[in-house]
Each structure stands twice: as C-alpha cells, then as structure tokens.
Design a protein around this motif. Structure first.
Motif, PDB file in Angstrom:
ATOM      1  N   VAL A  70       0.843  -1.191   0.000  1.00  0.00           N
ATOM      2  CA  VAL A  70       0.000   0.000   0.000  1.00  0.00           C
ATOM      3  C   VAL A  70       0.878   1.241   0.000  1.00  0.00           C
ATOM      4  CG1 VAL A  70      -1.668   1.362   1.341  1.00  0.00           C
ATOM      5  CG2 VAL A  70      -1.894  -1.141   1.229  1.00  0.00           C
ATOM      6  N   ALA A  71       0.468   2.254  -0.759  1.00  0.00           N
ATOM      7  CA  ALA A  71       1.056   3.590  -0.660  1.00  0.00           C
ATOM      8  C   ALA A  71      -0.076   4.546  -0.336  1.00  0.00           C
ATOM      9  CB  ALA A  71       1.729   3.993  -1.971  1.00  0.00           C
ATOM     10  N   THR A  72       0.024   5.263   0.783  1.00  0.00           N
ATOM     11  CA  THR A  72      -1.002   6.223   1.171  1.00  0.00           C
ATOM     12  C   THR A  72      -0.339   7.582   1.359  1.00  0.00           C
ATOM     13  OG1 THR A  72      -2.615   6.827   2.885  1.00  0.00           O
ATOM     14  CG2 THR A  72      -0.819   5.366   3.569  1.00  0.00           C
ATOM     15  N   GLN A  73      -0.783   8.594   0.589  1.00  0.00           N
ATOM     16  CA  GLN A  73      -0.073   9.868   0.543  1.00  0.00           C
ATOM     17  C   GLN A  73      -1.020  11.059   0.385  1.00  0.00           C
ATOM     18  OE1 GLN A  73       2.215   8.134  -2.634  1.00  0.00           O
ATOM     19  NE2 GLN A  73       1.419   9.586  -4.139  1.00  0.00           N
ATOM     20  N   SER A  74      -0.483  12.207  -0.002  1.00  0.00           N
ATOM     21  CA  SER A  74      -1.166  13.497   0.006  1.00  0.00           C
ATOM     22  C   SER A  74      -1.426  13.862   1.465  1.00  0.00           C
ATOM     23  CB  SER A  74      -2.443  13.459  -0.832  1.00  0.00           C
ATOM     24  OG  SER A  74      -2.983  14.759  -0.958  1.00  0.00           O
ATOM     25  N   VAL A 113      -4.068   7.220  -2.856  1.00  0.00           N
ATOM     26  CA  VAL A 113      -3.765   5.889  -2.327  1.00  0.00           C
ATOM     27  C   VAL A 113      -3.649   4.890  -3.463  1.00  0.00           C
ATOM     28  CG1 VAL A 113      -4.423   4.170  -0.600  1.00  0.00           C
ATOM     29  CG2 VAL A 113      -5.292   6.501  -0.385  1.00  0.00           C
ATOM     30  N   ALA A 114      -2.791   3.885  -3.277  1.00  0.00           N
ATOM     31  CA  ALA A 114      -2.696   2.780  -4.233  1.00  0.00           C
ATOM     32  C   ALA A 114      -2.560   1.469  -3.474  1.00  0.00           C
ATOM     33  CB  ALA A 114      -1.514   2.964  -5.175  1.00  0.00           C
ATOM     34  N   PHE A 115      -3.303   0.457  -3.933  1.00  0.00           N
ATOM     35  CA  PHE A 115      -3.246  -0.890  -3.363  1.00  0.00           C
ATOM     36  C   PHE A 115      -2.788  -1.863  -4.446  1.00  0.00           C
ATOM     37  CE2 PHE A 115      -6.694  -0.795   0.231  1.00  0.00           C
ATOM     38  CZ  PHE A 115      -6.027   0.252   0.842  1.00  0.00           C
ATOM     39  N   LEU A 116      -2.011  -2.871  -4.055  1.00  0.00           N
ATOM     40  CA  LEU A 116      -1.680  -3.987  -4.938  1.00  0.00           C
ATOM     41  C   LEU A 116      -1.691  -5.256  -4.100  1.00  0.00           C
ATOM     42  CD1 LEU A 116       0.932  -4.288  -7.711  1.00  0.00           C
ATOM     43  CD2 LEU A 116       1.042  -5.911  -5.827  1.00  0.00           C
ATOM     44  N   ASP A 117      -2.383  -6.294  -4.573  1.00  0.00           N
ATOM     45  CA  ASP A 117      -2.446  -7.538  -3.813  1.00  0.00           C
ATOM     46  C   ASP A 117      -1.546  -8.607  -4.414  1.00  0.00           C
ATOM     47  OD1 ASP A 117      -3.888  -8.947  -5.854  1.00  0.00           O
ATOM     48  OD2 ASP A 117      -5.784  -8.148  -5.111  1.00  0.00           O
ATOM     49  N   ALA A 118      -1.440  -9.733  -3.714  1.00  0.00           N
ATOM     50  CA  ALA A 118      -0.506 -10.792  -4.099  1.00  0.00           C
ATOM     51  C   ALA A 118      -0.853 -11.453  -5.423  1.00  0.00           C
ATOM     52  CB  ALA A 118      -0.435 -11.844  -2.992  1.00  0.00           C
ATOM     53  N   ASN A 119      -2.065 -11.251  -5.909  1.00  0.00           N
ATOM     54  CA  ASN A 119      -2.471 -11.802  -7.203  1.00  0.00           C
ATOM     55  C   ASN A 119      -2.188 -10.848  -8.352  1.00  0.00           C
ATOM     56  OD1 ASN A 119      -3.513 -14.266  -6.154  1.00  0.00           O
ATOM     57  ND2 ASN A 119      -5.333 -13.152  -5.444  1.00  0.00           N
ATOM     58  N   GLY A 120      -1.637  -9.673  -8.023  1.00  0.00           N
ATOM     59  CA  GLY A 120      -1.331  -8.695  -9.057  1.00  0.00           C
ATOM     60  C   GLY A 120      -2.460  -7.727  -9.337  1.00  0.00           C
ATOM     61  N   GLY A 124      -5.801   2.367  -7.837  1.00  0.00           N
ATOM     62  CA  GLY A 124      -5.312   3.663  -7.376  1.00  0.00           C
ATOM     63  C   GLY A 124      -6.438   4.664  -7.259  1.00  0.00           C
ATOM     64  N   TYR A 125      -6.242   5.668  -6.415  1.00  0.00           N
ATOM     65  CA  TYR A 125      -7.256   6.700  -6.203  1.00  0.00           C
ATOM     66  C   TYR A 125      -6.571   8.039  -5.955  1.00  0.00           C
ATOM     67  CZ  TYR A 125     -10.775   9.503  -3.764  1.00  0.00           C
ATOM     68  OH  TYR A 125     -11.619  10.517  -3.376  1.00  0.00           O
ATOM     69  N   PHE A 142       1.174  -2.990 -11.579  1.00  0.00           N
ATOM     70  CA  PHE A 142       1.758  -1.797 -10.967  1.00  0.00           C
ATOM     71  C   PHE A 142       0.784  -0.628 -10.978  1.00  0.00           C
ATOM     72  CE2 PHE A 142       2.521  -0.701 -15.389  1.00  0.00           C
ATOM     73  CZ  PHE A 142       2.476   0.692 -15.422  1.00  0.00           C
ATOM     74  N   SER A 143       1.029   0.288 -10.069  1.00  0.00           N
ATOM     75  CA  SER A 143       0.337   1.578 -10.065  1.00  0.00           C
ATOM     76  C   SER A 143       1.355   2.647  -9.705  1.00  0.00           C
ATOM     77  CB  SER A 143      -0.802   1.598  -9.041  1.00  0.00           C
ATOM     78  OG  SER A 143      -1.407   2.887  -8.989  1.00  0.00           O
ATOM     79  N   VAL A 144       1.348   3.759 -10.454  1.00  0.00           N
ATOM     80  CA  VAL A 144       2.191   4.910 -10.136  1.00  0.00           C
ATOM     81  C   VAL A 144       1.279   6.091  -9.839  1.00  0.00           C
ATOM     82  CG1 VAL A 144       4.242   4.182 -11.379  1.00  0.00           C
ATOM     83  CG2 VAL A 144       2.445   5.353 -12.623  1.00  0.00           C
ATOM     84  N   GLN A 145       1.677   6.909  -8.872  1.00  0.00           N
ATOM     85  CA  GLN A 145       0.829   8.018  -8.447  1.00  0.00           C
ATOM     86  C   GLN A 145       1.698   9.146  -7.905  1.00  0.00           C
ATOM     87  OE1 GLN A 145      -0.221   4.714  -7.479  1.00  0.00           O
ATOM     88  NE2 GLN A 145       1.571   4.625  -6.147  1.00  0.00           N
ATOM     89  N   ALA A 146       1.200  10.361  -8.079  1.00  0.00           N
ATOM     90  CA  ALA A 146       1.956  11.525  -7.629  1.00  0.00           C
ATOM     91  C   ALA A 146       1.017  12.699  -7.438  1.00  0.00           C
ATOM     92  CB  ALA A 146       3.037  11.877  -8.647  1.00  0.00           C
TER      93      ALA A 146
END
Length: 328
Positions: A70-74, A113-120, A124-125, A142-146
C-alpha cells in the motif's frame, strides 16, 4: 507555496488525529510520488516513494508478505496501510478493498492511495482536492501516483520506466522508476526523503521475515541516489549473510564465494575483506589469506584483536601456529 500554506491553515480547524478512516491528520502531510508493483516472476511486491517531506517512508509505504503493498499519501491517513492489508489478507481484491475504505473516509477528497495484492490486482485513487499536478496510472501489476508535482509529465514517465526496466530485479526496477520521476520534474518543492519496501510472495508468521528489503532515507539532499546506494549495500550484505550461514554449516567453499561476491561490490570494505580471508584460512589457503589480513590489520588494529577471539567460537578453524603466522 503561499497559496498552499493558506490552504493548509484553512484546513487546520477541521483536522484531527485520524481515527480509523475518519478525517485528516494534520501531522501526516506527505505530498509525493510513489509506485506499488509486483514482479510476475518472483512474486515479490514493492513500494517505492520520494517526497520533499521528512521521513516519508514512516507513513506512506506499507507491505505484508504474501498479501500486498500500500502507498497512502497526500494528506495521509495511515490507517489505509494496516486496514488495507488486513482486507487483502482476508481475500478482498485490491480494487474492492480500496473502494471500501475510500467510501467510509470523510477526507477522501484529499487522499491519494494505491493498493496492490498478491495476485497482481491493483487499484489507485486520487482525490479531487489533491494539489496539482496530481494523477494515478495503473498497468499490469503496478500503479504509479503523484501529487504536487512540477508538471504532468511525472506519472507517465514513471509508468514508462517501469516497463522499460522489466529485466531488472524488482527493487532496482522501482528505484529506476523513482529516478525517472525526478528526471521528469519531480516534487515541485524539491527532494528530502525516500523509501523502498519489498515483501515476498509467501505469507509468514515470523515478523523478521516480513520484509525482504526495508530501506529509508529520512533526510538527504539527494534521497533517491542515496536510496540507490543503500540498495547496493543491501545486496552486498545479503551475500555476507549467506556467507555467514555457510560458515555456520561448515561449507567454506560457499562462504568464500559469497564473501568474495560481496567484496567485489565494495572492495574497500574491511568487514568484507576480513571474512573473505577467514573463509580462505578455513579452507586451508593460509598463504592467500595472509596479505588480506595484513591489509585489514594495517587499516584498523581492532580486527587483529578480533581474529584472536574467533577460534574459541569455532568460526576460525586453523591451528594456533597458523593463527600466530597471521597475527605476527
């Protein structure tokens, strides 16, 4: 920046420490760029992040082996990390898990926020009130966010880099994505901290096995380059650890190979030279070990004392006469 400060001041009366996914935390303010990704060959999953904010890795990046990342930002709500991982651990796919948490978050307009699970599965939001340039982009695994980027080129550059470096190990691939983001413009405020977390494809009950790589650069003039350097050090010490295990098992040939590989990566590192020499000595190659020990002892006399303590532990298996040859 004045407009941003004004916006933040306006928000402060409404901010409070987040309880679950309620509200916005005024202490967790991390505008940044990040990636969550999975290696389709190894099954490893990773989070990489950089921000002009102190210790970004302590609040943005989350991961659990065999579950997801998980990446949680802003305007960060850190609850997305543990709560998202719990949902995914219980079999909820990344997209559904993220949607479920966003729907109950009153501060969602400020989240990214971006989520990725073990199944790929990946999701993203980007909330409508995230500061431009703000965007998220998903691809296979993959998910990229900024947000708060200098320009709108950053996120596409990250996606392009992830595809370009497909032959790299996942950790190195993620670092290249961060480098591409910075090269495209990066955070409009500049650089300060970065982090990299890699977890494995299989679940574990041992806390010390959760993260295969866990690196943080909390405050640095060039955090991505420092993160890249630390990753190289990490790889070298992986070989050192394997060498230690080989010594423990009495396999001196394997130990020598692992220590030698580490030393080639950092040829001036005394620790790596020393243990390579120990492996040589234990393999009966005393004459090869002697000049290495001499160089190490000249650089730091404490290593000379160190070697005298090893026979008692069984780590050094040479005779007293051979030890005397080395230390005189």
């Amino acid at each position: 920046m004045k407009k941003l400060a004004f916006l933040f001041c306006l928000l402060i009366p409404f901010l409070g420490k987040s309880q679950g996914l309620e509200g916005i935390s005024q202490d967790d303010f991390a505008h940044t760029f990040s990636i969550v990704a999975r290696d389709t060959v190894t099954g490893e999953m990773a989070v990489g992040v950089q921000s002009h904010w102190f210790s970004v890795g302590s609040i943005v990046s989350w991961g659990k082996a065999g579950v997801g990342v998980v990446a949680t930002q802003s305007f960060v709500n850190p609850a997305y990390g543990p709560e998202g991982l719990e949902l995914m651990a219980n079999g909820v796919p990344a997209e559904q898990a993220l949607t479920q948490l966003i729907e109950k978050d009153s501060g969602r307009a400020f989240r990214q926020v971006a989520f990725l699970d073990a199944n790929g599965n990946v999701s993203g939001y980007t909330g409508e009130n995230c500061v431009e340039a703000a965007e998220d982009l998903q691809g296979r695994n993959f998910s990229v966010q900024a947000n708060m980027m200098l320009n709108a080129d950053v996120v596409p550059a990250m996606a392009e880099a992830f595809l370009k470096y497909s032959d790299y190990p996942l950790a190195e691939r993620v670092v290249e994505v961060l480098k591409a983001a910075q090269a495209a413009g990066g955070d409009i405020r500049g650089k300060q901290s970065a982090a990299l977390v890699v977890v494995g494809p299989e679940r574990t009950n041992n806390a010390w096995e959760e993260k295969k790589i866990d690196l943080r650069v909390d405050d640095h003039q060039d955090p991505i380059e420092e993160l890249s350097r630390l990753l190289k050090v990490n790889r070298a010490y992986d070989h050192m650890n394997k060498g230690d295990l080989a010594v423990e098992a009495g396999d001196m040939e394997k130990a020598l190979k692992e220590y030698g590989t580490a030393e080639k990566m950092f040829p001036e590192n005394l620790e790596m030279k020393f243990w390579k020499a120990v492996a040589l000595a234990n393999s009966g190659r005393i004459e090869e070990a002697k000049p290495i020990f001499t160089k190490v002892f000249e650089a730091d006399k404490n290593w000379k004392e160190m070697i005298t303590r090893l026979p008692a532990s069984g780590i050094l298996t040479i005779s007293e006469a051979e030890l005397k040859e080395i230390t005189e």
